[in-house]
Design an enzyme around this catalytic site. Structure first.
Site, PDB file in Angstrom:
ATOM      1  N   THR A  29      -8.546   4.065  35.418  1.00 61.14           N
ATOM      2  CA  THR A  29      -7.608   4.674  34.469  1.00 61.14           C
ATOM      3  C   THR A  29      -7.627   6.193  34.621  1.00 61.14           C
ATOM      4  OG1 THR A  29      -6.831   4.626  32.186  1.00 61.14           O
ATOM      5  CG2 THR A  29      -9.212   4.652  32.478  1.00 61.14           C
ATOM      6  N   LYS A  34      -6.040   7.201  38.974  1.00 60.39           N
ATOM      7  CA  LYS A  34      -5.218   6.168  39.623  1.00 60.39           C
ATOM      8  C   LYS A  34      -4.689   6.616  40.984  1.00 60.39           C
ATOM      9  CE  LYS A  34      -3.791   3.896  35.367  1.00 60.39           C
ATOM     10  NZ  LYS A  34      -2.692   3.485  34.501  1.00 60.39           N
ATOM     11  N   ASP A  47       0.326  -2.135  36.331  1.00 52.54           N
ATOM     12  CA  ASP A  47       1.045  -1.493  35.217  1.00 52.54           C
ATOM     13  C   ASP A  47       2.523  -1.901  35.184  1.00 52.54           C
ATOM     14  OD1 ASP A  47      -1.075  -0.108  34.060  1.00 52.54           O
ATOM     15  OD2 ASP A  47      -0.809   1.645  35.337  1.00 52.54           O
ATOM     16  N   ALA A  96       9.177  10.400  32.995  1.00 47.35           N
ATOM     17  CA  ALA A  96       9.270   9.770  34.308  1.00 47.35           C
ATOM     18  C   ALA A  96       8.469  10.534  35.371  1.00 47.35           C
ATOM     19  CB  ALA A  96      10.736   9.660  34.735  1.00 47.35           C
ATOM     20  N   GLY A 140       2.820  -0.264  23.005  1.00 42.01           N
ATOM     21  CA  GLY A 140       2.283  -0.538  24.341  1.00 42.01           C
ATOM     22  C   GLY A 140       1.154  -1.551  24.412  1.00 42.01           C
TER      23      GLY A 140
HETATM   24  N1  LIG Z   1       0.351   0.453  27.420  1.00 34.49           N
HETATM   25  C1  LIG Z   1      -0.244   0.580  28.581  1.00 34.49           C
HETATM   26  O1  LIG Z   1      -0.782  -0.376  29.150  1.00 34.49           O
HETATM   27  C2  LIG Z   1      -0.240   1.906  29.252  1.00 34.49           C
HETATM   28  C3  LIG Z   1      -0.603   2.030  30.602  1.00 34.49           C
HETATM   29  C4  LIG Z   1      -0.586   3.302  31.192  1.00 34.49           C
HETATM   30  C5  LIG Z   1      -0.210   4.411  30.441  1.00 34.49           C
HETATM   31  N2  LIG Z   1       0.135   4.240  29.131  1.00 34.49           N
HETATM   32  C6  LIG Z   1       0.552   5.402  28.311  1.00 34.49           C
HETATM   33  O2  LIG Z   1       1.483   6.183  29.034  1.00 34.49           O
HETATM   34  C7  LIG Z   1       1.397   7.537  28.615  1.00 34.49           C
HETATM   35  C8  LIG Z   1       1.365   8.454  29.825  1.00 34.49           C
HETATM   36  O3  LIG Z   1       0.236   8.183  30.599  1.00 34.49           O
HETATM   37  P1  LIG Z   1       0.154   8.668  32.125  1.00 34.49           P
HETATM   38  O4  LIG Z   1      -1.059   8.081  32.693  1.00 34.49           O
HETATM   39  O5  LIG Z   1       1.443   8.451  32.809  1.00 34.49           O
HETATM   40  O6  LIG Z   1      -0.055  10.259  31.921  1.00 34.49           O
HETATM   41  P2  LIG Z   1       0.325  11.444  32.913  1.00 34.49           P
HETATM   42  O7  LIG Z   1       0.284  10.989  34.322  1.00 34.49           O
HETATM   43  O8  LIG Z   1      -0.515  12.600  32.485  1.00 34.49           O
HETATM   44  O9  LIG Z   1       1.881  11.766  32.580  1.00 34.49           O
HETATM   45  C9  LIG Z   1       2.273  12.302  31.373  1.00 34.49           C
HETATM   46  C10 LIG Z   1       3.805  12.349  31.308  1.00 34.49           C
HETATM   47  O10 LIG Z   1       4.172  12.748  29.994  1.00 34.49           O
HETATM   48  C11 LIG Z   1       4.833  14.018  30.061  1.00 34.49           C
HETATM   49  N3  LIG Z   1       4.343  14.829  28.952  1.00 34.49           N
HETATM   50  C12 LIG Z   1       3.053  15.181  28.704  1.00 34.49           C
HETATM   51  N4  LIG Z   1       3.002  15.926  27.575  1.00 34.49           N
HETATM   52  C13 LIG Z   1       4.267  16.055  27.126  1.00 34.49           C
HETATM   53  C14 LIG Z   1       4.862  16.728  26.021  1.00 34.49           C
HETATM   54  N5  LIG Z   1       4.133  17.407  25.142  1.00 34.49           N
HETATM   55  N6  LIG Z   1       6.206  16.627  25.871  1.00 34.49           N
HETATM   56  C15 LIG Z   1       6.963  15.944  26.757  1.00 34.49           C
HETATM   57  N7  LIG Z   1       6.461  15.307  27.835  1.00 34.49           N
HETATM   58  C16 LIG Z   1       5.129  15.365  28.004  1.00 34.49           C
HETATM   59  C17 LIG Z   1       4.521  14.616  31.409  1.00 34.49           C
HETATM   60  O11 LIG Z   1       5.587  15.465  31.789  1.00 34.49           O
HETATM   61  P3  LIG Z   1       5.388  16.649  32.870  1.00 34.49           P
HETATM   62  O12 LIG Z   1       5.705  16.030  34.211  1.00 34.49           O
HETATM   63  O13 LIG Z   1       6.360  17.668  32.455  1.00 34.49           O
HETATM   64  O14 LIG Z   1       3.962  17.102  32.758  1.00 34.49           O
HETATM   65  C18 LIG Z   1       4.436  13.356  32.269  1.00 34.49           C
HETATM   66  O15 LIG Z   1       5.704  12.889  32.615  1.00 34.49           O
HETATM   67  C19 LIG Z   1       0.166   7.620  27.721  1.00 34.49           C
HETATM   68  O16 LIG Z   1       0.589   7.626  26.404  1.00 34.49           O
HETATM   69  C20 LIG Z   1      -0.592   6.338  28.007  1.00 34.49           C
HETATM   70  O17 LIG Z   1      -1.299   5.868  26.874  1.00 34.49           O
HETATM   71  C21 LIG Z   1       0.125   3.028  28.532  1.00 34.49           C
END
Ligand SMILES: NC(=O)c1ccc[n+]([C@@H]2O[C@H](COP(=O)([O-])OP(=O)(O)OC[C@H]3O[C@@H](n4cnc5c(N)ncnc54)[C@H](OP(=O)(O)O)[C@@H]3O)[C@@H](O)[C@H]2O)c1
Length: 309
Positions: free
Chosen positions: A82, A86, A122, A148, A277
């Site tokens: 996680t 990843k 995922d 995205a 989620g």
């Molecule tokens: N339910 C599940 O099984 C599952 C699995 C995986 C992830 N998730 C959830 O998915 C979410 C993202 O996880 P990730 O691993 O993809 O994280 P990540 O790789 O750090 O990506 C974060 C994303 O959110 C955007 N972001 C961050 N802060 C923001 C803000 N204040 N306003 C607007 N956009 C913002 C980022 O945009 P920028 O490109 O501009 O930085 C990026 O697109 C988390 O909430 C996590 O809990 C859930």
């Protein structure tokens, strides 16, 4: 122990001597204390009569190569990966499933002999979650992804491309990342599937005006940002206001730290169906279990354990 570390993994036999059944599965992350995977997998392992336990291991980014290489020597069956590992895990695998390669990250490692095989559950987990929560297949929907540019958003967008979703709109705080992803996925969206005034695949800036133009032509809105997560600065923030949502929208929030996230409250205000989620977490975990043991996961036991946690 609640969270193990790399020094524990180095000295595994002595550190885990009192563990019964032995720990042979884990989740690597940093931080990892919040992970609910042990609460979901340990009851599943018990129910399936598998004499193995699942633990959290905090691995710092620089230590990931050593930690992964230790797993076969420690007789592990596999591990989940996680935040933030990843993408970094991908080049450390001996073999990578094509779907994980496209998603740009590995969340499930299967150990075969001394080899590390990398998978991403995922995207496929989300497909199952959308079917279970809303009764629709991702391929039949016009999808808008907020966030995205991140790991989860990318995995979901790639899954939409693999499924051949009717439309895909990519929205991201850093617009260039959404544009780059749209360019990469363009070959998958060449064919016309829906008629209408808008393109089948688009990256749009994150503005109310751009969202308002797209939303009449969207079925499913997915939040893949951390907005709404259980932290003091994020937990009150919805990525999209209720005023932009309509009753015919399906709203999926990948955030699962609280039952009713700000986005779910916005959906409720708009009269739209919504889910958090937890179902994606459940189904990606069930798919990991299936990869490790080549048999169906005890889904209801995992669901009940997750809800209890
Ligand atoms: N339910 C599940 O099984 C599952 C699995 C995986 C992830 N998730 C959830 O998915 C979410 C993202 O996880 P990730 O691993 O993809 O994280 P990540 O790789 O750090 O990506 C974060 C994303 O959110 C955007 N972001 C961050 N802060 C923001 C803000 N204040 N306003 C607007 N956009 C913002 C980022 O945009 P920028 O490109 O501009 O930085 C990026 O697109 C988390 O909430 C996590 O809990 C859930």
């Amino acid at each position: 122990m609640d969270v193990y570390t790399l020094p524990d993994l180095r000295n595994w036999a002595a550190v885990t001597a009192s563990e019964s059944p032995p720990i042979r599965l884990s989740v690597f992350g940093d931080p990892v204390a919040h992970s609910r995977s042990p609460q979901m997998h340990n009851p599943a392992l018990r129910a399936a009569g598998i004499p193995a336990a699942y633990a959290r291991i905090r691995i710092l980014p620089d230590d990931l190569p050593e930690a992964l290489r230790l797993l076969p020597e420690r007789d592990f069956i596999g591990t989940n990966i996680t935040i933030p590992h990843k993408a970094a895990a991908l080049p450390l695998m001996d073999d990578v499933d094509p779907q994980a390669r496209r998603a740009g990250g590995v969340n499930t490692v299967v150990i075969e002999g001394r080899k590390l095989l990398g998978f991403s559950t995922d995207g496929p987990g989300l497909v199952r979650a959308i079917r279970a929560d809303f009764g629709f297949d991702l391929r039949d929907l016009r999808v808008l992804i907020l966030g995205a540019g991140g790991g989860a958003g990318r995995a979901i967008a790639v899954q939409c491309a693999i499924e051949g979703s009717a439309r895909l709109v990519l929205v991201n705080r850093t617009f260039e990342r959404a544009q780059a992803l749209a360019a990469e996925l363009a070959p998958d969206f060449r064919e016309t599937r829906v008629t209408g005034p808008l393109m089948r695949l688009e990256a749009i800036p994150w503005t109310d005006a751009a969202l308002a133009r797209q939303l009449p032509h969207i079925d499913l809105v997915i939040n893949a940002t951390p907005l709404g997560m259980d932290s003091p600065e994020l937990r009150r923030l919805s990525p999209i206001p209720a005023s932009l949502l309509r009753p015919n929208h399906l709203i999926y929030d990948t955030v699962y730290t609280s039952g009713r996230t700000p986005l779910l409250l916005a959906a409720e205000e708009a009269g739209a169906r919504a889910a958090n989620g937890l179902s994606m977490l459940l189904h990606q975990g069930a798919l990991s279990f299936e990869l490790w043991f080549s048999r169906p996961a005890p889904l209801e036991i995992m669901r009940a354990a997750l809800l209890k946690s």
